[in-house]
Write a protein that holds these residues in place. Sequence first.
Motif: not given
Length: 427
Positions: A4-5, A43-48
Amino acid sequence: MRLGIIADDFTGATDIAGFLVANGLGTIQLNGVPDAAETVTADAVVISLKSRSAPVEQAVAESLAALEWLMARDCEQVFFKYCSTFDSTPQGNIGPVTDALMEAMGETLTVICPALPVNGRTIYQGYLFVGDVPMNESGMRHHPVNPMTDANLMRLMEAQSKGRAGNVPYAVVERGPDAVRAALQELKAAGVRYAVLDSLNAEHLKTLGAAVSGMRLVTGGAGLADGICMADTDGLGDPSDAEAAGRPGTGRTILLSGSCSQMTNRQVAAYAAVAPVVRVSVDEAIADTDAYATRLLEEVKAVEGGAYAPLVSATVGPEALAEIQSRLGAQAASAAVEDLFHALTRKLESEGFQTFIVAGGETSGTVSQALEIGGFHIGPRIAPGVPFVRAVDKPISLALKSGNFGQERFFFEAQDLARAAPAREGQ
């Protein structure tokens, strides 16, 4: 969810998401803190977020809200992503956000690694280099929002945070993941909270990725995320499958540039030699934003129809930028350009433009917000750190470029790629 980004701006978010997809990791980018009930399978989530230059309290609050959403979904590893040039003033926001995340997760040590060697960002003895010069001797010293006057990441971190910083030098990184893990434990035992990781090349990133694989919280640039993927022993998917949903459409195209970086200046100059460029007046933007945006729209429509799309540019060199800031004030000038691009973007969308190629972190943020896009599918990479993205909720494609990313012909290359790899029907 493997990763998680929490990204502090929109170009930074697409930057890291592009590296994940290039490694075959199925990735979704969400714009802003998601609603508590929102579900995502990836697989991955990017929260901008748009927190890089926000007030410290706002940046911390939004980052903690993003963390809460990720932890509620059993995210295995949290990654706080900032720019490879560590854009941050002595007041923050990198330090305060890092401290807040550490406290919320109960962590006493994390890593600091903005290195991205493929784009010339390396760390040696804790000093950040841009190309072959220290960061404070590069064009970053003229950044209009976060001028960088010190290349020492330990000093930069300690000036804006609550603890001590230490360095894991390249000689230790050369010895492999176990040596890096041992060095991290030594720093932790000595009461160090922030471990700056040296990295000079892709092999170093792979070593560091393996070394931090067991850490719940890491911070850095897209290079470290690339290293984490390279070191993944479970195997990742096919990059072409991962990027399929984000391939750009073939709609009406516009280019918008608000960055004043050295590379963006070169890119705009190269583009202006053969393609239409509409120049922005900051004075007119301040005088009447909406009326000026309407006039710019008409100028854009008047020069459409050539081999390459029009570029609306607020990009200027260091001397012109200094004159504008001296006369109008740096913050007022920056806000005026953002407001103008926000208003212009809304008018462009209503006019039928569907592909937006954008240069500059703040500009990318305001364009994405003006389009009211909830999230992105990540598509093919135009340049390292710059993929095409496609909105999850409307037929809009974007390329969001951090100021110094890409080569001189980036604006041409983006349009050529969009023509060559359009989205599949129904996407």
